[in-house]
Design an enzyme around this catalytic site. Structure first.
Site, PDB file in Angstrom:
ATOM      1  N   LEU A   1       1.041  -1.086  -0.154  1.00 33.93           N
ATOM      2  CA  LEU A   1       0.130   0.188  -0.195  1.00 33.93           C
ATOM      3  C   LEU A   1       0.473   1.406   0.085  1.00 33.93           C
ATOM      4  CD1 LEU A   1      -0.040   1.258   3.179  1.00 33.93           C
ATOM      5  CD2 LEU A   1      -1.801  -0.363   3.377  1.00 33.93           C
TER       6      LEU A   1
ATOM      7  N   CYS B   1       9.658   4.059   3.298  1.00 33.42           N
ATOM      8  CA  CYS B   1      10.644   2.996   2.808  1.00 33.42           C
ATOM      9  C   CYS B   1      11.147   2.793   1.630  1.00 33.42           C
ATOM     10  CB  CYS B   1       9.534   2.607   1.901  1.00 33.42           C
ATOM     11  SG  CYS B   1       7.960   2.408   2.979  1.00 33.42           S
TER      12      CYS B   1
HETATM   13  N1  LIG Z   1       4.553   2.707   5.171  1.00 31.06           N
HETATM   14  C1  LIG Z   1       4.309   2.263   4.555  1.00 31.06           C
HETATM   15  O1  LIG Z   1       3.729   2.997   3.765  1.00 31.06           O
HETATM   16  C2  LIG Z   1       4.396   0.847   4.139  1.00 31.06           C
HETATM   17  C3  LIG Z   1       3.695   0.789   2.926  1.00 31.06           C
HETATM   18  C4  LIG Z   1       4.596  -1.105   2.892  1.00 31.06           C
HETATM   19  C5  LIG Z   1       5.328  -1.520   4.213  1.00 31.06           C
HETATM   20  N2  LIG Z   1       5.598  -1.062   4.745  1.00 31.06           N
HETATM   21  C6  LIG Z   1       6.921  -1.403   6.309  1.00 31.06           C
HETATM   22  O2  LIG Z   1       5.398  -1.895   7.561  1.00 31.06           O
HETATM   23  C7  LIG Z   1       6.365  -1.548   8.504  1.00 31.06           C
HETATM   24  C8  LIG Z   1       5.381  -1.515   9.532  1.00 31.06           C
HETATM   25  O3  LIG Z   1       5.780   0.406   8.517  1.00 31.06           O
HETATM   26  P1  LIG Z   1       4.503   1.650   8.818  1.00 31.06           P
HETATM   27  O4  LIG Z   1       4.532   2.736   8.450  1.00 31.06           O
HETATM   28  O5  LIG Z   1       3.408   0.851   9.205  1.00 31.06           O
HETATM   29  O6  LIG Z   1       5.568   1.912  10.569  1.00 31.06           O
HETATM   30  P2  LIG Z   1       5.667   3.017  12.036  1.00 31.06           P
HETATM   31  O7  LIG Z   1       6.251   3.560  12.572  1.00 31.06           O
HETATM   32  O8  LIG Z   1       3.534   4.072  11.514  1.00 31.06           O
HETATM   33  O9  LIG Z   1       3.916   1.898  12.722  1.00 31.06           O
HETATM   34  C9  LIG Z   1       5.166   0.565  13.388  1.00 31.06           C
HETATM   35  C10 LIG Z   1       4.019   0.715  14.757  1.00 31.06           C
HETATM   36  O10 LIG Z   1       5.150  -0.430  15.606  1.00 31.06           O
HETATM   37  C11 LIG Z   1       4.515   0.270  17.024  1.00 31.06           C
HETATM   38  N3  LIG Z   1       5.432  -0.706  18.028  1.00 31.06           N
HETATM   39  C12 LIG Z   1       7.070  -1.134  17.769  1.00 31.06           C
HETATM   40  N4  LIG Z   1       7.460  -2.388  18.737  1.00 31.06           N
HETATM   41  C13 LIG Z   1       5.969  -2.811  18.947  1.00 31.06           C
HETATM   42  C14 LIG Z   1       5.915  -3.673  19.996  1.00 31.06           C
HETATM   43  N5  LIG Z   1       6.993  -4.681  20.333  1.00 31.06           N
HETATM   44  N6  LIG Z   1       4.560  -4.030  20.650  1.00 31.06           N
HETATM   45  C15 LIG Z   1       3.413  -3.495  19.721  1.00 31.06           C
HETATM   46  N7  LIG Z   1       3.917  -2.658  18.899  1.00 31.06           N
HETATM   47  C16 LIG Z   1       5.126  -1.850  18.455  1.00 31.06           C
HETATM   48  C17 LIG Z   1       5.313   1.453  17.357  1.00 31.06           C
HETATM   49  O11 LIG Z   1       4.740   1.548  18.081  1.00 31.06           O
HETATM   50  C18 LIG Z   1       4.278   1.675  16.029  1.00 31.06           C
HETATM   51  O12 LIG Z   1       3.356   2.345  16.418  1.00 31.06           O
HETATM   52  C19 LIG Z   1       7.563  -1.961   7.981  1.00 31.06           C
HETATM   53  O13 LIG Z   1       8.437  -2.311   7.973  1.00 31.06           O
HETATM   54  C20 LIG Z   1       7.390  -0.853   6.136  1.00 31.06           C
HETATM   55  O14 LIG Z   1       9.166  -1.272   5.966  1.00 31.06           O
HETATM   56  C21 LIG Z   1       5.354   0.365   5.944  1.00 31.06           C
END
Ligand SMILES: NC(=O)c1ccc[n+]([C@@H]2O[C@H](COP(=O)([O-])OP(=O)(O)OC[C@H]3O[C@@H](n4cnc5c(N)ncnc54)[C@H](O)[C@@H]3O)[C@@H](O)[C@H]2O)c1
Length: 432
Positions: free
Chosen positions: A153, A263
Site C-alpha cells: 500500500l 520505504c
Molecule cells: N508506511 C508505508 O507506506 C509502508 C508500506 C508498505 C510496507 N511498509 C512496511 O511496514 C512496516 C511498518 O511500517 P509503518 O509505516 O506502518 O510503521 P509505523 O512506524 O507507522 O508503525 C509501527 C508501529 O509499531 C509499533 N510497535 C513497535 N514495536 C512494537 C511492539 N513490540 N509491540 C507493539 N507495537 C509495536 C510502534 O509503536 C508503531 O506504532 C515497515 O517494515 C515498513 O517498511 C510500510
C-alpha cells in the site's frame, strides 16, 4: 477470522481496519498507549484519507478493537500480523529488525493452538527463517506457521490500495496456511487481485525488489531532468514520450525532488546490505541511492543560483514539507535537508503544510509554520513548491504574495511555465 495486527502504524492500522471491514474480528495492538487510547476514541493518529470513517464504522460494529496487551491479543487470534517498523540501523545500510524479533519472542509465549504468524513488515530475506527459529524455541513446529505477506500500500492511497491491490503475495510452502490465507483474501481476489504463492524468501525479496525498481524509475527521470535543463527540453514531454510505451509505463516517471518517505530510502539500503552479505553487487541500486542522496544538494545549488548566491535574509516559502501529498509522513522527506540548509545560510523560512506544523523544524530559528497558504506566501522572495498537494495547483500567486517581484521554484512541475510567465512571475521548474 480472528486477526491480530501487532504494530498499529500506517500498515497495521490501515490493513487491520480494512480486514475488519471485510467482516473479520480484528485487534490492533500497539505498545504506544497514547495511540491506542486515541484510537479507542476514534481519533486517528495519522493522516490517511477515508480512514477515520472506517475506524468509526468498524469500532461501532464491534469487529475492530484496540489494545496494548499483546499476550491476550495473540491468544485470542488465529492469524497474527507483524507490522512493526524496520528502520535502517544508525550509520549503516542494514535493517534494524529488533522490533520484529522482540514481537516474535512475545508471540512465542502465547501459542497454545495453531496460529499463522505473518510478516507484513518489510524485512530482509531470511527474516522469516529467523522468526521461525525464535518461535520454535518455545512452541512445537506443528502449532505454528511463519508466512511472508509483504504490504504494497501507498500512504495517501492506502485504503484503495489495500482493497484493490494489483497482487497479494503469500510466501509459504505450507498448504494449510496457503489455503487459510487464500480464503482470508478471497474478497480481494474476487475483485481482480492476483494471488501469488511463492517461497517465503522470494516473497521477502519481491517487496524489496519492487521498491528498488520504483526508486530506480524516479531516479532515472530525475537524472534525465538534469540533462533536459541543459538541453532546453521539457522533461514532461520526455515522461509522456517514454511512459506511453507499455513496456515502460508512465507511473513513477515524474521528475521532482529526491525520493523520500518511510520505504524507498531504507528498503534500497537494506537490499544492498542483503546483496553485500551474499557477496553480490547490486551496482544499479547502489548508484540509485548515491544519485538520490546527491539530489537535494543539487536542488539547493539551483536555489543558490536562482537567488544569485544571496540567500541571507531572503524570505523563502515552502509549500508542503511531507515527502509526498496526502500523508503527514516526514520520514526522509527532502525538506528535512533543504530547510535546515537554507536556514543555516540565513534565509527566513515560512512553511505551510495541509497536515500541520512539524516538530522536526521546531528548534530552527527563523523557520515558521503558517496556518494557510496566504500567510505563508505573503511578501516572499522565493516560493518553493515542495509537495504536490491539490490545493497548491490553482493559487493566484500574484494576488497572495502581494509583491512586485518574486520567484517560484516548482519542484513538482504543477504550474504551466507559459501561463505563469505571462503574469510576469519569474518561474523555474524541474527539467524544463
Ligand atoms: N508506511 C508505508 O507506506 C509502508 C508500506 C508498505 C510496507 N511498509 C512496511 O511496514 C512496516 C511498518 O511500517 P509503518 O509505516 O506502518 O510503521 P509505523 O512506524 O507507522 O508503525 C509501527 C508501529 O509499531 C509499533 N510497535 C513497535 N514495536 C512494537 C511492539 N513490540 N509491540 C507493539 N507495537 C509495536 C510502534 O509503536 C508503531 O506504532 C515497515 O517494515 C515498513 O517498511 C510500510
Amino acid at each position: 477470522m480472528k486477526l491480530c495486527m501487532i504494530g498499529t502504524g500506517y500498515v497495521g492500522l490501515v490493513s487491520g481496519v480494512c480486514f475488519a471491514d471485510l467482516g473479520n474480528e480484528v485487534i490492533c495492538v500497539d505498545k504506544d498507549l497514547n495511540k491506542i487510547n486515541k484510537l479507542r476514541k476514534s481519533i486517528i493518529p495519522i493522516y490517511e484519507p477515508g480512514l477515520d470513517e472506517l475506524v468509526k464504522k468498524n469500532s461501532k460494529s464491534g469487529r475492530l478493537k484496540f489494545s496494548t496487551n499483546i499476550n491476550e491479543s495473540v491468544q485470542k487470534s488465529n492469524i497474527i500480523f507483524i507490522c512493526v517498523g524496520t528502520p535502517t540501523k544508525k550509520n549503516k545500510y542494514e535493517a534494524d529488525l529488533s522490533q520484529v524479533y522482540d514481537v516474535a519472542k512475545k508471540i512465542s509465549k502465547n501459542i497454545k493452538s495453531f496460529k499463522i504468524i505473518i510478516n507484513k513488515s518489510t524485512v530482509p530475506v531470511m527474516t522469516g527463517d529467523k522468526v521461525e527459529k525464535i518461535i520454535s524455541r518455545k512452541v512445537k513446529k506443528n502449532l505454528f506457521s511463519v508466512v511472508s505477506n509483504p504490504e504494497f500500500l501507498r500512504e495517501g492511497e492506502a485504503i484503495r490500495d489495500f482493497v484493490y491491490p494489483d497482487r497479494i503475495v503469500i510466501g509459504t510452502s505450507s498448504k494449510k496456511s496457503n489455503k487459510i490465507l487464500k480464503n482470508l483474501y478471497s474478497p480481494l481476489i474476487s475483485k481482480g487481485a492476483k494471488y501469488i504463492n511463492t517461497s517465503r524468501r522470494a516473497a521477502e525479496l519481491i517487496k524489496y525488489a519492487s521498491n528498488a525498481f520504483l526508486a530506480t524509475k524516479i531516479t532515472f527521470i530525475n537524472e534525465l531532468a538534469n540533462l533536459c535543463e541543459k538541453l532546453n527540453i521539457n522533461v514532461e514531454d520526455l515522461s509522456i514520450g517514454i511512459g506511453t510505451d507499455k513496456r515502460i509505463g508512465g507511473r513513477f516517471l515524474r521528475a521532482g525532488p529526491a525520493y523520500g518517505g518511510s520505504c524507498f530510502p531504507k528498503d534500497t539500503r537494506a537490499l544492498v546490505d542483503t546483496a553485500n552479505k551474499s557477496l553480490t553487487s547490486l551496482s544499479v541500486i547502489k548508484s540509485v541511492i548515491n544519485s538520490n542522496n546527491k539530489r537535494s544538494n543539487l536542488l539547493l545549488n539551483n536555489i543558490s543560483k536562482i537567488l544569485k548566491n544571496r540567500i541571507k535574509n531572503k524570505k523563502i516559502t515552502f509549500l508542503g514539507v511531507t515527502f509526498k501529498a496526502n500523508t503527514d509522513d516526514m520520514r526522509e522527506s527532502s525538506s528535512l535537508k533543504m530547510i535546515p540548509y537554507l536556514n543555516k545560510k540565513g534565509a527566513k523560512i515560512k512553511y505551510y503544510d495541509p497536515t500541520g506544523k512539524k516538530s522536526e523544524f521546531d528548534k530552527l530559528k527563523n523557520v515558521q509554520f503558517k496556518k494557510n497558504i496566504k500567510e505563508a506566501c505573503m511578501s516572499s522572495d522565493l516560493i518553493i513548491i515542495h509537495t504536490e498537494w491539490n490545493e497548491f495547483k490553482l493559487i493566484d500567486l500574484k494576488r497572495i504574495v502581494n509583491k512586485k517581484k518574486f520567484i517560484v521554484y516548482d519542484l513538482r512541475n504543477i504550474y504551466s511555465p507559459e501561463k505563469i510567465k505571462k503574469q510576469k512571475i519569474q518561474y523555474f521548474g524541474i527539467g524544463r
